[in-house]
Design a protein around this motif. Structure first.
Motif, PDB file in Angstrom:
ATOM      1  N   PRO A 148     -37.550  -6.438 -37.787  1.00 32.18           N
ATOM      2  CA  PRO A 148     -37.500  -6.405 -39.245  1.00 32.18           C
ATOM      3  C   PRO A 148     -37.521  -7.795 -39.890  1.00 32.18           C
ATOM      4  N   PHE A 149     -38.418  -7.960 -40.847  1.00 28.63           N
ATOM      5  CA  PHE A 149     -38.426  -9.145 -41.710  1.00 28.63           C
ATOM      6  C   PHE A 149     -37.855  -8.686 -43.051  1.00 28.63           C
ATOM      7  N   ILE A 150     -36.659  -9.145 -43.381  1.00 35.43           N
ATOM      8  CA  ILE A 150     -35.901  -8.574 -44.492  1.00 35.43           C
ATOM      9  C   ILE A 150     -35.716  -9.608 -45.596  1.00 35.43           C
ATOM     10  N   PRO A 243     -34.005  -4.363 -47.997  1.00 36.44           N
ATOM     11  CA  PRO A 243     -33.088  -3.518 -47.226  1.00 36.44           C
ATOM     12  C   PRO A 243     -33.327  -2.027 -47.468  1.00 36.44           C
ATOM     13  N   GLY A 244     -33.563  -1.651 -48.710  1.00 36.60           N
ATOM     14  CA  GLY A 244     -33.805  -0.244 -49.014  1.00 36.60           C
ATOM     15  C   GLY A 244     -35.083   0.272 -48.385  1.00 36.60           C
ATOM     16  N   GLN A 245     -36.136  -0.523 -48.414  1.00 37.47           N
ATOM     17  CA  GLN A 245     -37.404  -0.106 -47.820  1.00 37.47           C
ATOM     18  C   GLN A 245     -37.286   0.020 -46.301  1.00 37.47           C
ATOM     19  N   ILE A 246     -36.616  -0.934 -45.670  1.00 44.57           N
ATOM     20  CA  ILE A 246     -36.405  -0.867 -44.223  1.00 44.57           C
ATOM     21  C   ILE A 246     -35.587   0.376 -43.876  1.00 44.57           C
ATOM     22  N   ALA A 247     -34.517   0.614 -44.635  1.00 46.88           N
ATOM     23  CA  ALA A 247     -33.659   1.767 -44.381  1.00 46.88           C
ATOM     24  C   ALA A 247     -34.420   3.076 -44.565  1.00 46.88           C
ATOM     25  N   ASP A 248     -35.316   3.128 -45.546  1.00 46.74           N
ATOM     26  CA  ASP A 248     -36.108   4.346 -45.775  1.00 46.74           C
ATOM     27  C   ASP A 248     -36.916   4.710 -44.533  1.00 46.74           C
ATOM     28  N   ILE A 249     -37.558   3.721 -43.928  1.00 45.37           N
ATOM     29  CA  ILE A 249     -38.412   3.971 -42.758  1.00 45.37           C
ATOM     30  C   ILE A 249     -37.576   4.374 -41.555  1.00 45.37           C
ATOM     31  N   LEU A 250     -36.465   3.673 -41.336  1.00 50.97           N
ATOM     32  CA  LEU A 250     -35.599   4.020 -40.218  1.00 50.97           C
ATOM     33  C   LEU A 250     -35.019   5.422 -40.391  1.00 50.97           C
ATOM     34  N   GLY A 272     -31.818 -14.007 -37.928  1.00 49.86           N
ATOM     35  CA  GLY A 272     -32.481 -12.710 -37.908  1.00 49.86           C
ATOM     36  C   GLY A 272     -31.501 -11.549 -37.769  1.00 49.86           C
ATOM     37  N   PRO A 273     -30.611 -11.568 -36.768  1.00 52.73           N
ATOM     38  CA  PRO A 273     -29.609 -10.494 -36.671  1.00 52.73           C
ATOM     39  C   PRO A 273     -28.690 -10.433 -37.887  1.00 52.73           C
ATOM     40  N   THR A 274     -28.360 -11.605 -38.423  1.00 52.50           N
ATOM     41  CA  THR A 274     -27.466 -11.645 -39.584  1.00 52.50           C
ATOM     42  C   THR A 274     -28.104 -10.948 -40.774  1.00 52.50           C
ATOM     43  N   ASP A 275     -29.416 -11.150 -40.982  1.00 55.03           N
ATOM     44  CA  ASP A 275     -30.114 -10.474 -42.085  1.00 55.03           C
ATOM     45  C   ASP A 275     -29.970  -8.963 -41.957  1.00 55.03           C
ATOM     46  N   PHE A 276     -30.129  -8.450 -40.740  1.00 47.51           N
ATOM     47  CA  PHE A 276     -30.049  -7.003 -40.552  1.00 47.51           C
ATOM     48  C   PHE A 276     -28.619  -6.504 -40.775  1.00 47.51           C
ATOM     49  N   VAL A 277     -27.649  -7.211 -40.209  1.00 46.56           N
ATOM     50  CA  VAL A 277     -26.252  -6.788 -40.328  1.00 46.56           C
ATOM     51  C   VAL A 277     -25.767  -6.869 -41.773  1.00 46.56           C
ATOM     52  N   ASP A 278     -26.122  -7.936 -42.467  1.00 48.08           N
ATOM     53  CA  ASP A 278     -25.605  -8.146 -43.822  1.00 48.08           C
ATOM     54  C   ASP A 278     -26.366  -7.366 -44.890  1.00 48.08           C
ATOM     55  N   LEU A 279     -27.642  -7.071 -44.642  1.00 49.68           N
ATOM     56  CA  LEU A 279     -28.458  -6.467 -45.690  1.00 49.68           C
ATOM     57  C   LEU A 279     -28.811  -5.002 -45.425  1.00 49.68           C
ATOM     58  N   VAL A 280     -29.184  -4.672 -44.198  1.00 44.68           N
ATOM     59  CA  VAL A 280     -29.638  -3.303 -43.914  1.00 44.68           C
ATOM     60  C   VAL A 280     -28.483  -2.391 -43.499  1.00 44.68           C
ATOM     61  N   VAL A 281     -27.578  -2.884 -42.660  1.00 45.35           N
ATOM     62  CA  VAL A 281     -26.477  -2.038 -42.192  1.00 45.35           C
ATOM     63  C   VAL A 281     -25.654  -1.466 -43.351  1.00 45.35           C
ATOM     64  N   PRO A 282     -25.266  -2.251 -44.373  1.00 45.67           N
ATOM     65  CA  PRO A 282     -24.524  -1.651 -45.492  1.00 45.67           C
ATOM     66  C   PRO A 282     -25.297  -0.532 -46.188  1.00 45.67           C
ATOM     67  N   GLU A 283     -26.614  -0.677 -46.283  1.00 44.13           N
ATOM     68  CA  GLU A 283     -27.428   0.373 -46.899  1.00 44.13           C
ATOM     69  C   GLU A 283     -27.426   1.629 -46.038  1.00 44.13           C
ATOM     70  N   LEU A 284     -27.512   1.467 -44.727  1.00 44.12           N
ATOM     71  CA  LEU A 284     -27.455   2.619 -43.822  1.00 44.12           C
ATOM     72  C   LEU A 284     -26.071   3.268 -43.858  1.00 44.12           C
ATOM     73  N   LEU A 289     -25.538   6.928 -42.358  1.00 42.44           N
ATOM     74  CA  LEU A 289     -26.405   6.929 -41.181  1.00 42.44           C
ATOM     75  C   LEU A 289     -25.949   5.933 -40.126  1.00 42.44           C
ATOM     76  N   PHE A 290     -24.933   5.156 -40.435  1.00 44.28           N
ATOM     77  CA  PHE A 290     -24.467   4.128 -39.498  1.00 44.28           C
ATOM     78  C   PHE A 290     -22.951   4.116 -39.518  1.00 44.28           C
ATOM     79  N   ARG A 291     -22.350   3.994 -38.354  1.00 44.19           N
ATOM     80  CA  ARG A 291     -20.896   4.016 -38.220  1.00 44.19           C
ATOM     81  C   ARG A 291     -20.234   2.892 -39.011  1.00 44.19           C
ATOM     82  N   THR A 292     -18.977   3.095 -39.353  1.00 44.94           N
ATOM     83  CA  THR A 292     -18.156   2.028 -39.945  1.00 44.94           C
ATOM     84  C   THR A 292     -17.079   1.577 -38.967  1.00 44.94           C
ATOM     85  N   ALA A 293     -16.962   2.274 -37.839  1.00 48.50           N
ATOM     86  CA  ALA A 293     -16.046   1.885 -36.757  1.00 48.50           C
ATOM     87  C   ALA A 293     -16.596   2.438 -35.461  1.00 48.50           C
ATOM     88  N   TYR A 294     -16.262   1.788 -34.363  1.00 46.35           N
ATOM     89  CA  TYR A 294     -16.729   2.256 -33.061  1.00 46.35           C
ATOM     90  C   TYR A 294     -15.942   3.489 -32.633  1.00 46.35           C
TER      91      TYR A 294
END
Length: 323
Positions: A148-150, A243-250, A272-284, A289-294
């Motif tokens: 992902p390029f976010i 982030p919203g567009q990436i989340a839509d596709i996933l 690169g990982p930081t962009d995904f964690v900080d921008l896409v994960v909160p949207e998911l 669609l994504f856990r908040t705890a293990y």
């Protein structure tokens, strides 16, 4: 072991790689051997009994005792079972041989698909193959790789992609493309701004060659644009957007039998990982669609995969059931 090129063969004392069918047959037996070794210790074999001085129960440690076509292994593994039972078995490959091996042995499958329909076909094919082999298909997770390029805007995401693509040296781009297509393309004097030359089919690389050709044709890429596109993810799914567009596709892939999850391939490190964690994960997470705890403390638990019984535990269970 299943890698198609001769470079991999050189690492195991071969002058050239074996044919595709041989490699997968050998790989299947290799998994069988490794599982026997992982099963050397029964789960309750270690006693830690200080009073008696008994560290383990010898009756609950078993030799592999494997005699097969490609491997002969006698002794038990001298390592106790892990908290996961055994490591999660991960497989990558989407050829017919790769699918067969995955359906029979894998717990997680890495794969590459550009389009939803081919992702769904793969997903359903693996389920059908696993069911035919007597496996529970819910115990196999298809996790395509995504690069992902976010950006907070589409323009920012595109600028990140263009900046990275512009750093790729021509000679590296040519070598990369040649390697991804099996090393048989004649790229001497290739016009970088012209089309990709015709394929020269290479056994074991057919699925990757087809993928590279699909990326080229569907995007109308020149040779230069192709190697720029595949450089970051080696032909895996490249996404450019907010982030919203990436989340839509996933979300679409996840909810429509295209994936059980994703293997994120960051285009660069460390941001690169930081962009995904900080921008896409909160949207998911907002979309639930994504856990908040293990859920657990091991990879197996967090993937929702069952604890694997040893073959000895299975034998004991079946024996008790028959009594």
């Amino acid at each position: 072991m299943t890698t198609a090129n001769d470079i991999a063969a050189h690492n195991v004392n071969l002058d050239e790689q074996h044919p595709d069918a041989f490699r997968y047959k050998c790989a299947s037996e290799h998994v069988e051997v490794v599982k026997k070794l992982w099963d050397s210790f029964e789960d309750d074999a270690v006693l830690h009994d200080n009073d008696s001085g008994r560290f383990f129960d010898p009756a609950k440690i078993h030799p592999a005792d494997h005699r097969g076509e490609h491997f002969r292994v006698t002794a038990p593994l001298d390592v106790v079972r892990s908290r996961q039972g055994h490591p999660v078995i991960v497989q990558a490959g989407q050829s017919d041989g790769g699918r067969g091996l995955a359906a029979a042995t894998a717990e997680v499958i890495f794969t590459a698909h550009q389009k939803s329909d081919t992702a769904q076909d793969f997903y359903r094919d693996i389920e059908a193959r696993a069911t035919a082999l007597g496996r529970d298909p819910s115990h196999i997770l298809v996790m395509p790789s995504v690069s992902p390029f976010i950006g907070r805007t589409e323009a920012e995401a595109r600028e990140k992609y263009d900046r990275l693509a512009g750093l790729i040296l021509e000679e590296d781009g040519i070598a990369l493309t040649k390697g991804l297509t099996g090393g048989t393309l004649d790229l001497s004097g290739v016009d970088l701004d012209g089309p990709l030359p015709p394929d020269a089919p290479t056994e074991g690389m057919e699925s990757r060659q087809a993928l590279i050709r699909q990326i080229t044709d569907e995007n109308g890429f020149s040779f230069r644009q192709l190697y720029q596109h595949v450089a970051s993810a080696r032909g895996h799914f490249t996404l450019i957007g907010t982030p919203g567009q990436i989340a839509d596709i996933l979300q679409d892939r996840f909810e429509n039998e295209g994936a059980h999850g994703f293997n994120i391939l960051p285009p660069w490190l460390p941001s690169g990982p930081t962009d995904f964690v900080d921008l896409v994960v909160p949207e998911l997470q907002r979309r639930e669609l994504f856990r908040t705890a293990y859920e657990g403390t091991t990879l197996r638990e967090n993937l929702g995969l069952p604890f694997p019984e040893t073959r000895w535990a299975v034998q004991h269970r079946l024996a008790h059931a028959a009594e």
